[in-house]
Design an enzyme around this catalytic site. Structure first.
Site, short mmCIF file in Angstrom:
data_model
loop_
_atom_site.label_atom_id
_atom_site.label_comp_id
_atom_site.label_asym_id
_atom_site.label_seq_id
_atom_site.Cartn_x
_atom_site.Cartn_y
_atom_site.Cartn_z
N SER A 15 0.83 -1.22 0.00
CA SER A 15 0.00 0.00 0.00
C SER A 15 0.87 1.26 0.00
CB SER A 15 -0.88 -0.03 1.26
OG SER A 15 -1.61 1.15 1.42
N LEU A 17 3.06 4.45 0.31
CA LEU A 17 4.43 4.84 -0.03
C LEU A 17 5.25 3.64 -0.48
CD1 LEU A 17 5.17 7.37 2.89
CD2 LEU A 17 4.00 7.76 0.71
N ASP A 36 4.68 -7.46 3.21
CA ASP A 36 3.55 -6.81 3.90
C ASP A 36 2.80 -7.89 4.65
OD1 ASP A 36 2.06 -3.83 3.09
OD2 ASP A 36 0.98 -5.25 4.39
N ASP A 59 5.07 -10.41 8.81
CA ASP A 59 4.92 -9.37 9.84
C ASP A 59 6.34 -8.90 10.21
OD1 ASP A 59 4.69 -7.96 12.23
OD2 ASP A 59 3.08 -9.24 12.99
N VAL A 60 6.60 -7.62 9.99
CA VAL A 60 7.98 -7.12 10.18
C VAL A 60 8.45 -7.22 11.64
CG1 VAL A 60 7.99 -5.56 8.19
CG2 VAL A 60 7.20 -4.70 10.42
N SER A 149 8.91 10.29 10.22
CA SER A 149 7.74 11.15 10.04
C SER A 149 8.10 12.51 10.62
CB SER A 149 6.53 10.58 10.80
OG SER A 149 5.51 11.56 10.93
N TYR A 162 3.10 7.17 18.38
CA TYR A 162 3.58 7.29 17.00
C TYR A 162 4.85 8.16 16.94
CZ TYR A 162 3.42 8.14 11.95
OH TYR A 162 3.73 8.22 10.61
N LYS A 166 8.67 7.06 15.83
CA LYS A 166 9.36 7.68 14.70
C LYS A 166 10.62 8.42 15.14
CE LYS A 166 6.59 6.27 11.44
NZ LYS A 166 7.07 5.35 10.38
N PHE A 195 0.94 12.61 3.52
CA PHE A 195 0.87 12.00 2.19
C PHE A 195 -0.49 11.34 1.97
CE2 PHE A 195 4.85 12.15 -0.21
CZ PHE A 195 5.57 12.96 0.64
N1 LIG Z 1 0.88 8.86 4.81
C1 LIG Z 1 1.45 9.78 5.55
O1 LIG Z 1 0.98 10.93 5.65
C2 LIG Z 1 2.71 9.49 6.32
C3 LIG Z 1 3.36 10.55 6.95
C4 LIG Z 1 4.52 10.31 7.67
C5 LIG Z 1 5.04 9.04 7.74
N2 LIG Z 1 4.38 8.01 7.11
C6 LIG Z 1 4.96 6.68 7.26
O2 LIG Z 1 5.14 6.12 5.99
C7 LIG Z 1 5.07 4.69 6.08
C8 LIG Z 1 4.11 4.20 5.01
O3 LIG Z 1 2.82 4.69 5.31
P1 LIG Z 1 1.67 4.80 4.20
O4 LIG Z 1 1.17 6.18 4.25
O5 LIG Z 1 2.14 4.22 2.92
O6 LIG Z 1 0.56 3.88 4.89
P2 LIG Z 1 -0.27 2.65 4.33
O7 LIG Z 1 -1.23 2.31 5.43
O8 LIG Z 1 -0.80 2.95 2.98
O9 LIG Z 1 0.84 1.50 4.18
C9 LIG Z 1 1.44 0.88 5.28
C10 LIG Z 1 1.61 -0.59 4.96
O10 LIG Z 1 2.30 -1.21 6.07
C11 LIG Z 1 1.75 -2.49 6.25
N3 LIG Z 1 2.02 -2.96 7.61
C12 LIG Z 1 1.53 -2.47 8.77
N4 LIG Z 1 1.97 -3.19 9.81
C13 LIG Z 1 2.76 -4.17 9.29
C14 LIG Z 1 3.51 -5.24 9.87
N5 LIG Z 1 3.52 -5.46 11.19
N6 LIG Z 1 4.23 -6.04 9.04
C15 LIG Z 1 4.21 -5.84 7.70
N7 LIG Z 1 3.51 -4.86 7.11
C16 LIG Z 1 2.80 -4.03 7.89
C17 LIG Z 1 0.25 -2.29 5.99
O11 LIG Z 1 -0.40 -3.53 5.73
C18 LIG Z 1 0.26 -1.35 4.81
O12 LIG Z 1 0.25 -2.04 3.58
C19 LIG Z 1 4.63 4.39 7.52
O13 LIG Z 1 5.76 4.04 8.28
C20 LIG Z 1 4.07 5.71 7.99
O14 LIG Z 1 4.16 5.86 9.40
C21 LIG Z 1 3.24 8.21 6.41
#
Ligand SMILES: NC(=O)c1ccc[n+]([C@@H]2O[C@H](COP(=O)([O-])OP(=O)(O)OC[C@H]3O[C@@H](n4cnc5c(N)ncnc54)[C@H](O)[C@@H]3O)[C@@H](O)[C@H]2O)c1
Length: 256
Positions: A15, A17, A36, A59-60, A149, A162, A166, A195
């Site tokens: 999903s 990013l 994922d 699961d990471v 973040s 959170y 981070k 994002f």
């Molecule tokens: N979207 C934003 O505004 C934003 C801002 C700052 C930081 N981030 C960071 O960017 C990263 C990506 O976020 P995103 O916006 O793409 O979110 P998203 O929810 O679209 O994608 C996150 C993905 O991580 C996977 N995931 C969650 N827990 C997991 C686990 N234990 N093992 C394996 N996979 C797991 C989910 O299934 C999902 O596919 C995250 O670390 C998030 O904190 C996002």
């Protein structure tokens, strides 16, 4: 690092990013393992990317799952040159709010996925990178990019867990880069602002509009492709190391 013919692992590849990063890497001629814990989304993303993509449901936070992702990548593609850690969650919870006191388990879960999960894959990937032949005069073996973040610097109310997770990712970056320099491995982090991914799409329209208005320029959320473009620059620009780059349109988050 030259991208063509190299192999990367992207966590959170199902999903947002991570998915955009995997797409960018495939378009650049690399091979990618998408990791994922959401089996459906990671399989769907990998299938859409074709033969150079591999899906691993994992699961990471789990040691055995991380080891399985590394082993599957080496078996399919032979080596690992880069890791981009994008898996993460961002639940909001107050320390002492209407719903009572902050859960300890919920705090642990956020740290477990965002920080320990990042470190789990980092330690396993850099161990695998030690086997890579070095690349030209700089003797480069690999690159790790973690996702922090802006909450690491300006956590909002409700983001105690959170922001702490981070900030841990930010703190990890320099000591990891310093230690792994001897192996020819660079370590960087990106601190995104807001994002437009699944993480944000669930919010009510008025909350999203309010967030967009807080970005100085451009007045909108970032696109996942803009994150992926920075990943590409970090991979290709060998002089970037040990730093956290904000990618945020100039936003500085307020308390609420
Ligand atoms: N979207 C934003 O505004 C934003 C801002 C700052 C930081 N981030 C960071 O960017 C990263 C990506 O976020 P995103 O916006 O793409 O979110 P998203 O929810 O679209 O994608 C996150 C993905 O991580 C996977 N995931 C969650 N827990 C997991 C686990 N234990 N093992 C394996 N996979 C797991 C989910 O299934 C999902 O596919 C995250 O670390 C998030 O904190 C996002």
């Amino acid at each position: 690092m030259q991208l063509a013919e190299r192999t990367f692992i992207v966590t959170g590849g199902g999903s947002g990013l991570g998915a955009a990063t995997a797409r960018m890497l495939i378009d650049a001629g690399t091979r990618v393992t998408l990791v994922d814990h959401d089996a459906d989304s990671v399989e769907t993303q990998a299938r859409a990317l074709g033969e150079s993509a591999l899906a691993v449901t994992a699961d990471v936070t789990r040691e055995a799952d991380g080891e399985r992702a590394i082993a599957a990548t080496r078996e399919r593609f032979g080596a690992i040159h880069g890791l981009i850690n994008c898996a993460g969650i961002a639940p909001a919870e107050k320390i002492h709010g209407k719903r009572g006191v902050h859960g300890l388990d919920s705090f642990r879960r956020v740290v477990d996925i965002n920080l320990i999960g990042t470190f789990n894959l980092l330690r396993l990937a850099v161990a695998a990178m030690q086997d890579n032949p070095t690349e030209d005069d700089d003797f480069e073996r690999g690159v790790v990019i973690n996702t922090a973040s802006v909450a690491a610097f300006e956590g909002q109310i409700g983001q105690a867990a959170y922001a702490a997770s981070k900030a841990g990712v930010v703190g990890l970056t320099l000591p990891a880069a310093r230690e792994l320099a001897a192996s020819g491995i660079r370590v960087m982090a990106i601190a995104p602002g807001i994002f437009d991914t699944a993480m944000m799409q669930d919010m009510p329209a008025e909350v999203r509009d309010g967030l967009n208005a807080k970005v100085p320029f451009p007045k909108r959320m970032g696109h996942a492709e803009e994150y992926a473009a920075l990943v590409r620059q970090i991979l290709e620009n060998r002089y970037l190391n040990g730093e956290v780059i904000r990618l945020d349109g100039g936003i500085r988050m307020s308390a609420t």
